[in-house]
Write a protein that holds these residues in place. Structure first.
Motif, mmCIF file in Angstrom:
data_model
loop_
_atom_site.group_PDB
_atom_site.id
_atom_site.type_symbol
_atom_site.label_atom_id
_atom_site.label_comp_id
_atom_site.label_asym_id
_atom_site.label_seq_id
_atom_site.Cartn_x
_atom_site.Cartn_y
_atom_site.Cartn_z
ATOM 1 N N GLY A 66 5.226 6.954 -34.183
ATOM 2 C CA GLY A 66 5.507 6.741 -35.597
ATOM 3 C C GLY A 66 5.928 5.329 -35.916
ATOM 4 N N ALA A 67 6.444 4.595 -34.929
ATOM 5 C CA ALA A 67 6.902 3.229 -35.177
ATOM 6 C C ALA A 67 5.746 2.283 -35.472
ATOM 7 C CB ALA A 67 7.688 2.714 -33.977
ATOM 8 N N ALA A 68 4.544 2.627 -35.006
ATOM 9 C CA ALA A 68 3.391 1.749 -35.200
ATOM 10 C C ALA A 68 3.018 1.595 -36.668
ATOM 11 C CB ALA A 68 2.198 2.283 -34.415
ATOM 12 N N GLU A 69 3.422 2.536 -37.482
ATOM 13 C CA GLU A 69 3.074 2.494 -38.904
ATOM 14 C C GLU A 69 4.163 1.832 -39.748
ATOM 15 O OE1 GLU A 69 1.802 6.295 -40.306
ATOM 16 O OE2 GLU A 69 0.817 6.815 -38.418
ATOM 17 N N LEU A 70 5.181 1.346 -39.117
ATOM 18 C CA LEU A 70 6.265 0.688 -39.841
ATOM 19 C C LEU A 70 5.998 -0.812 -39.967
ATOM 20 C CD1 LEU A 70 9.335 2.393 -38.096
ATOM 21 C CD2 LEU A 70 8.378 2.953 -40.338
ATOM 22 N N PRO A 71 6.579 -1.458 -40.974
ATOM 23 C CA PRO A 71 6.475 -2.922 -41.083
ATOM 24 C C PRO A 71 7.077 -3.591 -39.854
ATOM 25 C CG PRO A 71 7.287 -1.962 -43.140
ATOM 26 C CD PRO A 71 7.288 -0.857 -42.128
ATOM 27 N N GLY A 72 6.719 -4.833 -39.619
ATOM 28 C CA GLY A 72 7.127 -5.551 -38.427
ATOM 29 C C GLY A 72 8.612 -5.558 -38.166
ATOM 30 N N ASP A 73 9.410 -5.856 -39.196
ATOM 31 C CA ASP A 73 10.848 -5.943 -38.984
ATOM 32 C C ASP A 73 11.447 -4.588 -38.662
ATOM 33 O OD1 ASP A 73 10.211 -5.033 -41.504
ATOM 34 O OD2 ASP A 73 11.989 -5.892 -42.459
ATOM 35 N N GLN A 74 10.906 -3.521 -39.281
ATOM 36 C CA GLN A 74 11.401 -2.182 -38.984
ATOM 37 C C GLN A 74 10.978 -1.730 -37.592
ATOM 38 O OE1 GLN A 74 10.799 0.754 -42.084
ATOM 39 N NE2 GLN A 74 10.885 -0.796 -43.698
ATOM 40 N N GLN A 75 9.781 -2.149 -37.182
ATOM 41 C CA GLN A 75 9.345 -1.850 -35.820
ATOM 42 C C GLN A 75 10.302 -2.461 -34.804
ATOM 43 O OE1 GLN A 75 5.337 -2.361 -34.426
ATOM 44 N NE2 GLN A 75 4.447 -1.988 -36.449
ATOM 45 N N ASP A 76 10.634 -3.722 -35.039
ATOM 46 C CA ASP A 76 11.549 -4.407 -34.118
ATOM 47 C C ASP A 76 12.885 -3.681 -34.025
ATOM 48 O OD1 ASP A 76 9.626 -6.311 -33.631
ATOM 49 O OD2 ASP A 76 10.406 -7.726 -35.120
ATOM 50 N N LYS A 77 13.360 -3.196 -35.168
ATOM 51 C CA LYS A 77 14.640 -2.491 -35.185
ATOM 52 C C LYS A 77 14.557 -1.205 -34.371
ATOM 53 C CE LYS A 77 18.141 -0.571 -38.290
ATOM 54 N NZ LYS A 77 18.537 -0.329 -39.709
ATOM 55 N N VAL A 78 13.439 -0.480 -34.518
ATOM 56 C CA VAL A 78 13.260 0.769 -33.772
ATOM 57 C C VAL A 78 13.204 0.490 -32.277
ATOM 58 C CG1 VAL A 78 11.654 2.648 -33.267
ATOM 59 C CG2 VAL A 78 12.147 2.044 -35.641
ATOM 60 N N PHE A 79 12.414 -0.522 -31.887
ATOM 61 C CA PHE A 79 12.218 -0.804 -30.473
ATOM 62 C C PHE A 79 13.447 -1.437 -29.814
ATOM 63 C CE2 PHE A 79 7.491 -1.095 -31.599
ATOM 64 C CZ PHE A 79 7.299 0.245 -31.290
ATOM 65 N N ARG A 80 14.321 -2.038 -30.619
ATOM 66 C CA ARG A 80 15.566 -2.573 -30.048
ATOM 67 C C ARG A 80 16.474 -1.454 -29.571
ATOM 68 N NH1 ARG A 80 15.521 -6.511 -34.212
ATOM 69 N NH2 ARG A 80 16.936 -5.211 -35.470
ATOM 70 N N GLY A 81 16.398 -0.321 -30.230
ATOM 71 C CA GLY A 81 17.221 0.812 -29.838
ATOM 72 C C GLY A 81 18.670 0.637 -30.238
ATOM 73 N N SER A 82 19.443 1.649 -29.964
ATOM 74 C CA SER A 82 20.871 1.627 -30.283
ATOM 75 C C SER A 82 21.656 1.953 -29.014
ATOM 76 C CB SER A 82 21.187 2.668 -31.369
ATOM 77 O OG SER A 82 22.568 2.738 -31.633
ATOM 78 N N ALA A 83 22.459 1.002 -28.569
ATOM 79 C CA ALA A 83 23.208 1.188 -27.328
ATOM 80 C C ALA A 83 24.274 2.269 -27.497
ATOM 81 C CB ALA A 83 23.854 -0.123 -26.901
ATOM 82 N N ALA A 84 24.399 3.111 -26.498
ATOM 83 C CA ALA A 84 25.431 4.146 -26.511
ATOM 84 C C ALA A 84 26.804 3.508 -26.350
ATOM 85 C CB ALA A 84 25.189 5.156 -25.391
#
Length: 291
Positions: A66-84
């Motif tokens: 699903g991330a492939a359909e997001l704008p570039g900046d949102q893709q980057d945010k998704v792929f950066r992840g969220s550290a526990a």
């Protein structure tokens, strides 16, 4: 004249102490003969990798379509992840990713724990094995019982002779009858068999894929590993499906969780695909730790 005897007495005392020390070092009452207990060896891993950089971007694109359909900046945010959030990143780290797509939402999380034994008689590896064993038991599995994959491979080979095998050893589609006890009761029961057959057994359609891919011990990952398959909860209309792969390599215990939530309740997640991708990622992480 009174001083000389004093010097002589002092010299005698020094000589006597030296002789006593030598006799103590070489005598039979010395502790030198007492066996020395060597401390248990430390674990292989002294550090943990940065969790949010442990999964390559190309792998994340495959796991989170699903991330492939997001704008570039949102893709980057998704792929950066969220550290526990952890209190000791030298001992435990984790990261989470999530992507909403038009057809489904997929989420991924990894947790890495570096186990250290503070008992000199217990090695880090043995302590990590205890931590892993508790997780295995909590999943309703036990390494003391025969693991699922060997039996499933034998059945796959027999099925392959009849032209029904999938060619993949990790697909225990034919071992559901034997693995039901370890996997727990089937979420759909016998009422879902007809729907699975009507779809021709296609992955992700009907309840058969969920029943055919039970939780099991894995014998080809790390020092010890298991897979826990968690289909939707009984009575829930949401078709949420989670797969968890836990493995131990030396003194590190790793947990991979991969889940899918379809946009429509009529859609059923492809349990086989979730299991295959979760196992593939776990193997990549095991290779990364070994480098």
């Amino acid at each position: 004249m009174a001083y000389v005897p004093g010097v002589a007495l002092l010299a005698a005392l020094v000589v006597g102490c030296s002789a006593g020390a030598d006799s103590n070092a070489n005598g039979t009452d010395s502790k030198a003969g007492t066996p020395t207990v060597s401390p248990a060896p430390p674990g292989k891993y002294l550090t943990l990798p940065a969790p949010c950089r442990a999964v390559p971007r190309s792998t994340l694109k495959d796991l989170l379509p699903g991330a492939a359909e997001l704008p570039g900046d949102q893709q980057d945010k998704v792929f950066r992840g969220s550290a526990a959030v952890t209190y000791d990143t030298d001992r435990k780290v984790g990261c989470n990713w999530k992507a909403d797509g038009p057809n489904a939402t997929r989420s991924l999380s990894i947790d890495l724990e570096r186990v250290v034994s503070y008992d000199p008689a217990v090695s880090d590896d043995d302590r990590a094995d205890t931590v892993y064993a508790k997780k295995e038991k909590a999943a309703g599995l036990s390494s003391s019982t025969p693991p699922g994959p060997p039996d499933e491979k034998d059945k796959k080979d027999k099925k392959g002779e009849a032209g029904e095998g999938s060619g993949k050893a990790k697909d225990p589609a034919d071992g559901d009858a034997d693995a039901t006890d370890s996997a727990g009761p089937s979420p759909s029961g016998s009422s879902g068999e007809s729907s699975g057959e009507s779809t021709g057994g296609a992955p992700g359609s009907g309840s058969s894929p969920e029943e055919a891919l039970p939780s099991r011990i894995l014998d080809d990952l790390g020092d010890a590993a298991f897979l826990q398959d968690l289909p939707k909860k009984a009575g829930s209309t949401a078709q949420h499906h989670t797969v968890s792969v836990v493995f131990r390599t030396s003194n590190v215990v790793v947990t991979v969780r991969y889940a899918e939530q379809p946009a429509l309740v009529t859609q059923v997640p492809d349990g086989k695909e979730l299991q295959e991708k979760a196992q593939a990622l776990a193997r990549k992480l095991a290779e990364t730790l070994s480098e």
